[in-house]
Every structure is written in structure tokens, then in C-alpha cells.
Design an enzyme around this catalytic site. Structure first.
Site: not given
Ligand SMILES: *Cc1c(COP(=O)(O)O)cnc(C)c1O
Length: 358
Positions: A99, A169, A193
Site C-alpha cells: 500500500w 494511511d 478494516k
Molecule cells: C486495504 C488498504 C488499502 C486499500 O484500500 P481501498 O479502500 O481498497 O482503496 C490501503 N491502505 C491500507 C493500509 C490498506 O489496508
């Protein structure tokens, strides 16, 4: 048989949260209609989004001068939207997983990017340490981190002290530990999540930090648009926002973020202890960087051929979603906030039972 949900995302939601959501789909507030068929501008839904916004800021302990917006596009759109709004000339990133590397790729479309450290050569099995593996130059507009690496199972366990604004993020560890929001210009994440079903993205923004770039911003990709209209510039993802509110209320009942942190630490300790004391399993990442959210483990080399058999054995005992990401293999158990301790204990029991029988 009870199914234990270790899915990495979309992932487990609290049972009561799901019940409340199901009820609102049948009959929402006093509308006599379903949540998913009423106007987002009606007073019943505007009350939901307003409460969701307030409770989000309260639980994350955001100081004055911050707001949270609820957007579409996932964390993946934030990889581009964040630099678009905050990158004037140069930004710094660390490459700590898939990511993070996706975020770097998008930022490069917007401006100069300095990648200060990367653990890619070691398949992201450790998390670069500030001061030891890298320093942050003072001439960058911001420094971007991915606080939890969902796929490889490493985590940054603290808010870093750097002399530039932080952007993070926090898709997969939001609300699992207290965060010093004042250090960040932006905290974003997909909600699927630790908060809600897929379809809504949160962004906690420092209001003062907005409006500093010269480039023209597309209306929908300008945080200010959504701040000014309180996430109602266009139709927001009403159902995931409703579910997010139910989750936030449950967090509050459970003692807020500190309550969650305590539970997360306990759950992770139970599983990591089982892995460390096992004859056949081993963890895949450096101990000090282990994620409390995503626990990655494999079978030791001499037992490697038993992985498929354990997968089957565990599935028969109700373990769901423990297969490791295709880029890592082995197993990954995601222990998000809503996962009860009993599920972790059930997984540990299955690991021990398997070990005893081989
Ligand atoms: C799941 C995840 C993403 C991607 O998220 P989307 O909503 O599918 O774009 C980005 N960063 C992290 C750390 C993730 O766990």
C-alpha cells in the site's frame, strides 16, 4: 458451528452493529422506509452523518481545527488526492509495503517524491526506524507513512516526531491505539478494516493546512469541498456511514480507543505467544515491528508441506480468512477491533490440536 472471521478486509463487524444495520435497512428511524431508499438530505440521515462526524472526532481526540470527511474512492484514491492537496514541490515517503508503494506511485504523478527508506528487499518483514534507518529532510511539504501494513503484518506503533507535517494511511489500524492527531495534516483510510463495510473512506484533515497548493483542484478531489459541505457535496455512501456510526457508538461503550487498545494488545499477545511457543509455526516479521492487527505466520521449513493440511484443519473448525496474502503465503489472522478474544483462542486451540496430532 461458529465461524471466526479473520478476514483482512472487508472484515469483521461487531454483531450488534450488524443487527442495527439490518434493522435500519428494514425500517429507518421514523421514516417508515428503508435506510437505503431515503434522501440523504432528509433530517433523519443528516442527523446520522452529523453524529458520525462528531463521534469520530471525539473518539480520535482531534484537537480544534480538525474535521473529518467521509468520501468515496477508497484509500487508493487518497493516494492521489493527498498529494494533490498537500504536495507543493516535494514530499517524503517510506516504502513499507504494497500500500505504501502504491501511495508513492500516485504521489510521483503530482510532484517530487523522496523515498527515505524501504524494506522491500526483505519482503517488507521489518519497519524502517526513524533516526536509525532514515531521517526526514526539513524541505519537504510532508512525510507520508502507512501506519499498519495489512499485507505483511508490520506496524508503526507510535506517532513520529518529525519537523514536517505527517500524513498517514491508517486504513487498517485506525481506532486501535490513541493517536496524537495534532502531529498530522491528514489521516486517511478505507473504512472496511476497522469501522464499516466497504464503500466509505475517512479523512481527518487539519483545516489550516488546506488551500496551500497553487494547482487547480478538481472539485471532487479538493478536501475543502467536502469540509465546507460536511461530506454532503454529493450523495455520500449512506449505508457504510450508518454502519460506521454504529461501530463508533460501540467503541464508545467499550471504553473508546483506550479500551480497544487494551483488547487489541491482549488478543495479539495470545496469538503471538502461541506462534512463538510452537514447534511447527513461526512468525514472518521482526518482533518489534509486529502488527497487532494482522498477524502473519508460516510453518517452519521442515513442516512447510503441512500448510495446506492445516488450512483445511482450521477451516473445518470454523476459522475463516486465515490464508496469507498471495504475495506472502502461509497464514494471516487479522485481529481487528471487532474480533472477540474467543476467536483468537479458538484459532490457538486449532493450532495446538494440529500440532499435537502430527
Ligand atoms: C486495504 C488498504 C488499502 C486499500 O484500500 P481501498 O479502500 O481498497 O482503496 C490501503 N491502505 C491500507 C493500509 C490498506 O489496508
Amino acid at each position: 458451528m461458529k465461524i471466526h472471521n479473520f478476514s483482512a478486509g472487508p472484515s469483521i463487524l461487531n454483531e450488534k452493529v450488524i443487527e442495527n444495520a439490518a434493522e435500519a435497512v428494514r425500517s429507518f428511524a421514523d421514516t417508515g422506509l428503508s435506510l437505503i431508499e431515503v434522501s440523504h438530505r432528509g433530517k433523519q440521515f443528516t442527523a446520522v452523518i452529523e453524529e458520525c462526524r462528531k463521534l469520530f472526532l471525539e473518539l480520535i481526540e482531534a484537537p480544534a481545527g480538525y474535521d473529518v470527511v467521509f468520501l468515496g474512492g477508497g484509500a487508493s484514491l487518497q493516494f492521489y488526492m493527498a498529494p494533490l492537496n498537500f504536495l507543493k514541490t516535494k514530499a517524503a515517503y517510506i516504502d513499507t509495503g504494497t500500500w505504501a508503494s502504491n501511495a508513492i506511485k500516485e504521489a510521483k504523478l503530482v510532484g517530487d517524491v523522496e523515498v527515505l527508506a524501504s524494506s522491500k528487499a526483505d519482503t517488507y518483514t521489518w519497519y524502517p526506524e526513524l533516526g536509525k534507518d532514515y531521517t526526514v529532510p526539513s524541505d519537504v511539504d510532508y512525510f507520508h507513512v502507512t501506519s499498519n501494513n495489512t499485507i505483511y503484518g508490520t506496524q508503526l506503533h507510535k506517532d513520529l516526531d518529525v519537523n514536517v507535517p505527517l500524513i498517514a494511511d491508517m486504513s487498517s489500524d485506525i481506532f486501535s491505539r490513541p493517536v496524537d492527531v495534532s502531529k498530522y495534516d491528514l489521516i486517511y483510510g478505507g473504512a472496511q478494516k476497522n469501522l464499516a463495510p466497504a464503500g466509505v473512506t475517512f479523512a481527518v484533515v487539519k483545516l489550516d493546512a488546506l488551500g496551500k497548493v497553487d494547482r487547480p483542484l478538481p472539485t471532487m478531489l479538493n478536501y475543502k469541498t467536502h469540509v465546507d459541505k460536511e461530506s454532503m457535496f454529493n450523495t455520500p455512501p449512506v449505508f457504510p456511514i450508518y454502519v460506521a456510526l454504529q461501530t463508533l457508538k460501540w467503541y464508545k461503550e467499550m471504553g473508546g480507543v483506550k479500551g480497544m487498545q487494551k483488547m487489541c494488545e491482549e488478543k495479539a499477545a495470545v496469538l503471538y505467544n502461541a506462534i512463538d511457543s510452537s514447534k511447527i509455526f513461526r512468525g514472518t516479521v521482526r518482533e518489534c515491528d509486529r502488527s497487532l492487527m494482522n498477524v502473519c505466520f508460516v510453518m517452519k521449513d521442515e513442516y512447510k508441506e503441512l500448510e495446506a493440511e492445516f488450512q483445511k484443519f482450521a477451516t473445518e473448525r470454523g476459522m475463516s480468512g486465515i490464508k496469507g496474502h498471495r504475495s506472502v503465503g502461509g497464514f494471516r489472522a487479522s485481529l481487528y477491533n471487532a474480533l472477540p478474544l474467543e476467536s483468537v483462542k479458538a484459532l490457538v486451540d486449532a493450532m495446538k490440536a494440529f500440532e499435537a496430532k502430527i
